[in-house]
Scaffold this active site. Structure first.
Site, PDB file in Angstrom:
ATOM      1  N   ASP A 108     -20.925 -61.536 -13.119  1.00 52.96           N
ATOM      2  CA  ASP A 108     -19.793 -62.377 -12.732  1.00 52.96           C
ATOM      3  C   ASP A 108     -18.673 -62.305 -13.771  1.00 52.96           C
ATOM      4  O   ASP A 108     -17.519 -61.969 -13.460  1.00 52.96           O
ATOM      5  CB  ASP A 108     -20.291 -63.817 -12.573  1.00 52.96           C
ATOM      6  CG  ASP A 108     -19.353 -64.693 -11.766  1.00 52.96           C
ATOM      7  OD1 ASP A 108     -18.691 -64.168 -10.858  1.00 52.96           O
ATOM      8  OD2 ASP A 108     -19.294 -65.897 -12.047  1.00 52.96           O
TER       9      ASP A 108
ATOM     10  N   GLU B  75     -12.133 -67.486 -10.758  1.00 48.21           N
ATOM     11  CA  GLU B  75     -13.145 -68.536 -10.630  1.00 48.21           C
ATOM     12  C   GLU B  75     -13.701 -68.953 -11.992  1.00 48.21           C
ATOM     13  O   GLU B  75     -14.087 -70.102 -12.180  1.00 48.21           O
ATOM     14  CB  GLU B  75     -14.290 -68.061  -9.732  1.00 48.21           C
ATOM     15  CG  GLU B  75     -15.316 -69.146  -9.484  1.00 48.21           C
ATOM     16  CD  GLU B  75     -16.438 -68.736  -8.565  1.00 48.21           C
ATOM     17  OE1 GLU B  75     -17.089 -69.628  -8.003  1.00 48.21           O
ATOM     18  OE2 GLU B  75     -16.674 -67.525  -8.416  1.00 48.21           O
TER      19      GLU B  75
ATOM     20  N   ILE C  20     -17.727 -62.488  -8.281  1.00 41.59           N
ATOM     21  CA  ILE C  20     -18.908 -62.272  -7.434  1.00 41.59           C
ATOM     22  C   ILE C  20     -19.000 -63.443  -6.471  1.00 41.59           C
ATOM     23  O   ILE C  20     -19.237 -64.581  -6.879  1.00 41.59           O
ATOM     24  CB  ILE C  20     -20.226 -62.171  -8.219  1.00 41.59           C
ATOM     25  CG1 ILE C  20     -20.317 -60.868  -8.987  1.00 41.59           C
ATOM     26  CG2 ILE C  20     -21.417 -62.222  -7.244  1.00 41.59           C
ATOM     27  CD1 ILE C  20     -21.667 -60.619  -9.618  1.00 41.59           C
ATOM     28  N   ASP C  21     -18.808 -63.160  -5.211  1.00 40.35           N
ATOM     29  CA  ASP C  21     -18.968 -64.144  -4.152  1.00 40.35           C
ATOM     30  C   ASP C  21     -20.325 -63.884  -3.514  1.00 40.35           C
ATOM     31  O   ASP C  21     -20.585 -62.786  -3.023  1.00 40.35           O
ATOM     32  CB  ASP C  21     -17.839 -63.972  -3.127  1.00 40.35           C
ATOM     33  CG  ASP C  21     -17.886 -65.014  -2.036  1.00 40.35           C
ATOM     34  OD1 ASP C  21     -18.381 -66.124  -2.294  1.00 40.35           O
ATOM     35  OD2 ASP C  21     -17.420 -64.719  -0.919  1.00 40.35           O
TER      36      ASP C  21
ATOM     37  N   ASP D  11     -12.422 -63.881  -6.853  1.00 42.32           N
ATOM     38  CA  ASP D  11     -13.816 -64.296  -6.971  1.00 42.32           C
ATOM     39  C   ASP D  11     -14.592 -63.072  -7.446  1.00 42.32           C
ATOM     40  O   ASP D  11     -14.801 -62.124  -6.678  1.00 42.32           O
ATOM     41  CB  ASP D  11     -14.369 -64.784  -5.630  1.00 42.32           C
ATOM     42  CG  ASP D  11     -15.710 -65.498  -5.789  1.00 42.32           C
ATOM     43  OD1 ASP D  11     -16.393 -65.238  -6.802  1.00 42.32           O
ATOM     44  OD2 ASP D  11     -16.092 -66.290  -4.910  1.00 42.32           O
TER      45      ASP D  11
ATOM     46  N   ASP E 227     -12.475 -68.010  -2.341  1.00 40.87           N
ATOM     47  CA  ASP E 227     -13.564 -67.764  -1.398  1.00 40.87           C
ATOM     48  C   ASP E 227     -13.080 -67.265  -0.044  1.00 40.87           C
ATOM     49  O   ASP E 227     -13.902 -66.907   0.809  1.00 40.87           O
ATOM     50  CB  ASP E 227     -14.382 -69.048  -1.180  1.00 40.87           C
ATOM     51  CG  ASP E 227     -15.287 -69.360  -2.351  1.00 40.87           C
ATOM     52  OD1 ASP E 227     -15.788 -68.414  -2.988  1.00 40.87           O
ATOM     53  OD2 ASP E 227     -15.495 -70.558  -2.632  1.00 40.87           O
TER      54      ASP E 227
ATOM     55  N   THR F 140     -23.710 -65.363  -5.046  1.00 43.42           N
ATOM     56  CA  THR F 140     -24.605 -65.136  -6.183  1.00 43.42           C
ATOM     57  C   THR F 140     -26.071 -65.015  -5.758  1.00 43.42           C
ATOM     58  O   THR F 140     -26.809 -64.208  -6.312  1.00 43.42           O
ATOM     59  CB  THR F 140     -24.464 -66.257  -7.229  1.00 43.42           C
ATOM     60  OG1 THR F 140     -24.716 -67.518  -6.620  1.00 43.42           O
ATOM     61  CG2 THR F 140     -23.060 -66.263  -7.804  1.00 43.42           C
TER      62      THR F 140
END
Length: 326
Positions: free
Chosen positions: A44, A67, A124-125, A122, A269, A127
């Site tokens: 991330d 984020e 890493i959308d 984002d 998101d 997780t």
């Protein structure tokens, strides 16, 4: 705009590489069983560092809403995680120092808003999808005066053909406002225009919704499906890969119903996925039929949930939601 798109694609490609590397090297059955989230933390922050370092150098006058921030990485307890982030980032960008990496992460400290141009990221959308070796996405949008004008989704684990889950995986999806939507394989660089299935009968549609019941109300989704006389099973996957799946015709409806009263969606998101889906020919709104409003800072506080579909069936879906929710 072409220069910004090319930079966004290059940045997201770098992030796809670090995410794939981290997952292959750090995620094991043991980490999943122990519910150890440190690998996804490494991916991330590493993803955000690579993307925002690249974009801040190319476009220093365009801020970013990211984020993550580096505050927790600067604490003593997280020095081990920070070292792993540095190691993985340096495999892709060897010249970046610890402070350069932390500064790149904090380049994403913009507050958003209704004026000016900024990136929404984002890193890493999805997780849990990342940890399960299922679906996750790197999502990068460009917003100008409250309107998304460019979007890139990196989906490293998404099969090129959803009906062949063991086949080739990994694509980028992208769109510029007014210019259509496209996918490109991460392995072959073959570019394809994509479009939604333009159906007129909602009963033959397939839903695409979140795996996690904490992200969307599966119970209400099933009631809405019954109201629309939909019998096809829903396609459940994590992350903004759902936007990509609907945009290329794997499903016809993306439904995100608030699982908790008062929940407010974050702009990162949805920004990238929303413009890709719109440019692929979909109508997108909240559950009340209102357009998504990206002018309100870091959240979609003027909206509740998300509904996207081919244009002809969007109104019946909104009406079915109204019926189910009373």
């Amino acid at each position: 705009m072409k220069e910004k798109l090319e930079a966004a694609l290059d940045a997201v490609k770098k992030a796809c590489i670090i995410c794939t590397n981290v997952r292959s090297e750090l995620v094991s059955d043991a980490t999943i069983q122990k519910k150890d989230k440190s690998p996804v933390t490494v991916a991330d922050f590493g993803s955000q560092a690579l993307i925002l370092d690249f974009l801040s150098k190319k476009f220093p006058d365009i801020p970013a809403v990211g984020e993550e921030d580096s505050a927790e990485l600067r604490t003593e307890v997280n020095q081990g995680v920070l070292e792993k982030i540095i190691s993985h980032v340096n495999k892709i960008e060897p010249s970046l120092s610890k402070e350069a990496i932390l500064s790149a992460i904090d380049f994403g400290n913009h507050e958003g808003g209704s004026t000016g141009t900024f990136w929404a990221l984002d890193p890493i959308d999805g997780t849990k999808g990342f940890l399960r070796n299922e679906q996750y996405a790197i999502a990068l949008g460009l917003i100008k005066d409250g309107e998304v004008i460019l979007g890139v989704l990196g989906c490293p684990n998404l099969p090129l053909d959803l009906n062949n889950p063991e086949g080739e995986k990994g694509s980028l999806f992208y769109a510029i406002k007014g210019e259509g939507a496209f996918s490109v394989s991460l392995s072959s660089n073959e570019i394809k225009p994509i479009s939604v299935n333009d159906i007129n009968d909602p009963s033959i549609a397939k839903f695409c919704e979140s795996v996690e019941s904490g992200h969307t109300s599966h119970n209400e989704s099933s009631k809405i499906a019954a109201e629309l006389k939909i019998e096809n099973p829903s396609i459940r996957m994590d992350s903004q890969c759902k936007y990509a799946a609907v945009a290329r015709g794997d499903a016809e409806i993306y439904l995100r119903l608030p699982a908790q009263a008062g929940y407010v969606e974050k702009i990162w998101d949805h920004a990238a996925g929303a413009i890709i889906l719109e440019e692929a020919g979909a109508t997108i709104s909240d559950i009340n039929g209102k357009p998504l409003d990206f002018s309100q800072g870091k959240t979609l506080k003027n909206n509740i949930g998300v509904v996207a579909s081919s244009r002809a069936i969007h109104k019946p879906i909104i009406e079915a939601i109204e019926t189910v929710k009373g």
